[in-house]
Design an enzyme around this catalytic site. Structure first.
Site, PDB file in Angstrom:
ATOM      1  N   SER A  67       0.823  -1.214   0.000  1.00 49.26           N
ATOM      2  CA  SER A  67       0.000   0.000   0.000  1.00 49.26           C
ATOM      3  C   SER A  67       0.858   1.265   0.000  1.00 49.26           C
ATOM      4  O   SER A  67       1.836   1.377   0.736  1.00 49.26           O
ATOM      5  CB  SER A  67      -0.907   0.012   1.228  1.00 49.26           C
ATOM      6  OG  SER A  67      -1.599   1.243   1.276  1.00 49.26           O
ATOM      7  N   LYS A 104     -14.005  -3.710   1.650  1.00 52.19           N
ATOM      8  CA  LYS A 104     -14.939  -2.640   1.261  1.00 52.19           C
ATOM      9  C   LYS A 104     -16.404  -3.077   1.294  1.00 52.19           C
ATOM     10  O   LYS A 104     -17.289  -2.271   1.565  1.00 52.19           O
ATOM     11  CB  LYS A 104     -14.611  -2.139  -0.144  1.00 52.19           C
ATOM     12  CG  LYS A 104     -13.330  -1.339  -0.224  1.00 52.19           C
ATOM     13  CD  LYS A 104     -13.158  -0.802  -1.639  1.00 52.19           C
ATOM     14  CE  LYS A 104     -11.809  -0.146  -1.815  1.00 52.19           C
ATOM     15  NZ  LYS A 104     -11.644   0.451  -3.141  1.00 52.19           N
TER      16      LYS A 104
HETATM   17  P1  NAP Z   1     -12.998  -6.803  -8.014  1.00 50.48           P
HETATM   18  O1  NAP Z   1     -14.178  -6.462  -7.182  1.00 50.48           O
HETATM   19  O2  NAP Z   1     -12.256  -8.060  -7.743  1.00 50.48           O
HETATM   20  O3  NAP Z   1     -13.484  -6.796  -9.567  1.00 50.48           O
HETATM   21  C1  NAP Z   1     -12.628  -7.160 -10.592  1.00 50.48           C
HETATM   22  C2  NAP Z   1     -13.306  -6.976 -11.969  1.00 50.48           C
HETATM   23  O4  NAP Z   1     -12.317  -7.203 -12.957  1.00 50.48           O
HETATM   24  C3  NAP Z   1     -14.456  -7.935 -12.256  1.00 50.48           C
HETATM   25  O5  NAP Z   1     -15.417  -7.279 -13.046  1.00 50.48           O
HETATM   26  C4  NAP Z   1     -13.765  -9.048 -13.068  1.00 50.48           C
HETATM   27  O6  NAP Z   1     -14.611  -9.650 -14.038  1.00 50.48           O
HETATM   28  C5  NAP Z   1     -12.737  -8.252 -13.828  1.00 50.48           C
HETATM   29  N1  NAP Z   1     -11.573  -9.063 -14.179  1.00 50.48           N
HETATM   30  C6  NAP Z   1     -10.639  -9.572 -13.315  1.00 50.48           C
HETATM   31  N2  NAP Z   1      -9.695 -10.225 -14.007  1.00 50.48           N
HETATM   32  C7  NAP Z   1     -10.055 -10.157 -15.319  1.00 50.48           C
HETATM   33  C8  NAP Z   1      -9.480 -10.652 -16.519  1.00 50.48           C
HETATM   34  N3  NAP Z   1      -8.342 -11.353 -16.511  1.00 50.48           N
HETATM   35  N4  NAP Z   1     -10.119 -10.410 -17.699  1.00 50.48           N
HETATM   36  C9  NAP Z   1     -11.266  -9.693 -17.720  1.00 50.48           C
HETATM   37  N5  NAP Z   1     -11.863  -9.179 -16.613  1.00 50.48           N
HETATM   38  C10 NAP Z   1     -11.255  -9.417 -15.420  1.00 50.48           C
HETATM   39  O7  NAP Z   1     -11.901  -5.662  -7.931  1.00 50.48           O
HETATM   40  P2  NAP Z   1     -12.168  -4.091  -7.680  1.00 50.48           P
HETATM   41  O8  NAP Z   1     -12.140  -3.797  -6.227  1.00 50.48           O
HETATM   42  O9  NAP Z   1     -13.356  -3.684  -8.465  1.00 50.48           O
HETATM   43  O10 NAP Z   1     -10.834  -3.443  -8.279  1.00 50.48           O
HETATM   44  C11 NAP Z   1     -10.511  -3.572  -9.659  1.00 50.48           C
HETATM   45  C12 NAP Z   1      -9.154  -2.920  -9.901  1.00 50.48           C
HETATM   46  O11 NAP Z   1      -9.288  -1.508  -9.808  1.00 50.48           O
HETATM   47  C13 NAP Z   1      -8.105  -3.305  -8.833  1.00 50.48           C
HETATM   48  O12 NAP Z   1      -7.256  -4.274  -9.320  1.00 50.48           O
HETATM   49  C14 NAP Z   1      -7.338  -2.035  -8.561  1.00 50.48           C
HETATM   50  O13 NAP Z   1      -6.087  -2.089  -9.194  1.00 50.48           O
HETATM   51  C15 NAP Z   1      -8.136  -0.940  -9.232  1.00 50.48           C
HETATM   52  N6  NAP Z   1      -8.521   0.110  -8.282  1.00 50.48           N
HETATM   53  C16 NAP Z   1      -7.768   1.248  -8.289  1.00 50.48           C
HETATM   54  C17 NAP Z   1      -8.108   2.296  -7.461  1.00 50.48           C
HETATM   55  C18 NAP Z   1      -7.276   3.543  -7.500  1.00 50.48           C
HETATM   56  O14 NAP Z   1      -7.345   4.349  -6.561  1.00 50.48           O
HETATM   57  N7  NAP Z   1      -6.521   3.762  -8.547  1.00 50.48           N
HETATM   58  C19 NAP Z   1      -9.216   2.202  -6.587  1.00 50.48           C
HETATM   59  C20 NAP Z   1      -9.972   1.012  -6.598  1.00 50.48           C
HETATM   60  C21 NAP Z   1      -9.605  -0.020  -7.460  1.00 50.48           C
HETATM   61  P3  NAP Z   1     -15.514 -10.966 -13.698  1.00 50.48           P
HETATM   62  O15 NAP Z   1     -16.794 -10.441 -13.131  1.00 50.48           O
HETATM   63  O16 NAP Z   1     -15.652 -11.616 -15.005  1.00 50.48           O
HETATM   64  O17 NAP Z   1     -14.720 -11.781 -12.699  1.00 50.48           O
END
Ligand code: NAP
Length: 304
Positions: free
Chosen positions: A37, A94
């Site tokens: 982090s 979360k």
């Molecule tokens: P999450 O709840 O685990 O959701 C992940 C999403 O990505 C799901 O829709 C999943 O699709 C899709 N996915 C995962 N692997 C994939 C692949 N290989 N091909 C296609 N789709 C894929 O995660 P989250 O909390 O939403 O976070 C997502 C990402 O956003 C994190 O990895 C993080 O890096 C980023 N993030 C960044 C910030 C920031 O401040 N910059 C803040 C929050 C999040 P399925 O439904 O098909 O499994």
């Protein structure tokens, strides 16, 4: 970065003598894993700046705790009893927190996810600052606003959910959701519609001809976190006038999607600015002070 466990509240002298009225106020982030982090660096830089003009924050610190979801309830109660005033929650907490406390800001309640806890009189109150962080990062980094824009969100997890509700509430012109699995996509779309908004849904595979010209595309999947990942879209098939925001970020490489989008002349940035501004908003909720977003962003960049 030092990663703490909840037991350290009893074991370490920095915490063991503290009560619910101790000063200075302390802050924390909970996650699992949490060792990568960047939040403690940027939050501690902002707290040090704040202390220059307000001695109440002299010695205030922001700590990282590795917490298992099954320990989340005990963990937030322990920090409450030691006068921690704010907690950030990251993966996997979360959504878990929604079943543990019942006082939420309406936006966090609507999304069903919370990344910020504020110490209130009788417990913790939950907020979600991810949408705000995204908005500021898009405005500053891409020069675009959500109002009256066509928005395309890739993903249907927690981050996509926060983004989808936020841009809808900001009166975007249209919302298109793309996801790999159909079930999650339909669930999110139904929740968006139940809240009184509209959206279109497609699989990522059929995306390229569904993206409106000039839209803001937001990648809310982890694709790009690994250096070896392929770009999330085939940017050669997308018009150059779109803007692309990649939520993933890395302090070791440019994400493959940003690299690819730029190579086709598309305005694109990664998620570092979002991290800074969601954190700046959290700190401002905890302290009632101005936001230290630029300072936090610079701190992240300097440590990249
Ligand atoms: P999450 O709840 O685990 O959701 C992940 C999403 O990505 C799901 O829709 C999943 O699709 C899709 N996915 C995962 N692997 C994939 C692949 N290989 N091909 C296609 N789709 C894929 O995660 P989250 O909390 O939403 O976070 C997502 C990402 O956003 C994190 O990895 C993080 O890096 C980023 N993030 C960044 C910030 C920031 O401040 N910059 C803040 C929050 C999040 P399925 O439904 O098909 O499994």
């Amino acid at each position: 970065m030092q990663v703490l466990k909840i037991q350290d509240l009893q074991n370490l002298p920095e915490f063991s003598g503290r009560t619910s009225e101790s000063s200075p106020p302390f802050f924390a982030v909970f996650g699992k894993p949490i060792n990568h982090s960047l939040s403690p660096k940027m939050q501690n830089a902002a707290l040090a700046e704040m202390a220059k003009t307000d001695s109440f924050y002299n010695g205030s610190k922001y700590f990282a705790f590795e917490v298992d979801p099954s320990d989340l309830k005990v963990a937030i109660e322990s920090l409450y009893s030691k006068n921690f005033v704010g907690i950030n929650l990251t993966i996997p907490h979360k959504e878990v927190i929604m079943g543990i406390i019942d006082d939420f800001d309406p936006h966090a309640k609507l999304i069903g996810a919370c990344n910020t806890l504020l110490r209130a009189k009788n417990g913790w109150k939950g907020y979600n600052t991810d949408g705000f962080g995204l908005e500021r990062a898009v405005e500053i980094g891409l020069g675009r606003k959500f109002e009256n824009s066509d928005i395309v969100i890739i993903g249907a997890g927690g981050a996509a959910r926060a983004a989808a509700f936020y841009v809808s509430a900001k009166n975007c012109k249209s919302l298109t959701l793309l996801n790999r699995s159909k079930e999650r996509l339909i669930n999110l779309a139904n929740d968006i519609k139940d809240a009184g908004y509209n959206c279109n849904t497609y699989s990522i595979a059929e995306a390229s001809d569904k993206i409106p010209q000039g839209s803001i595309i937001i990648n809310a999947t982890p694709i790009g976190l690994k250096e070896t990942d392929s770009p999330v879209l085939d940017f050669s098939k997308i018009s150059q006038d779109v803007a692309f925001f990649d939520m993933p970020y890395s302090n070791t490489h440019i994400t493959s999607s940003v690299q690819s989008a730029k190579s086709f002349g598309i305005n694109a940035i990664d998620g570092l600015g979002m991290l800074a501004w969601q954190g700046a908003k959290s700190l401002s909720i905890w302290t009632n002070k101005e936001m230290f977003g630029e300072l936090m962003y610079r701190t992240l960049k300097d440590n990249a």
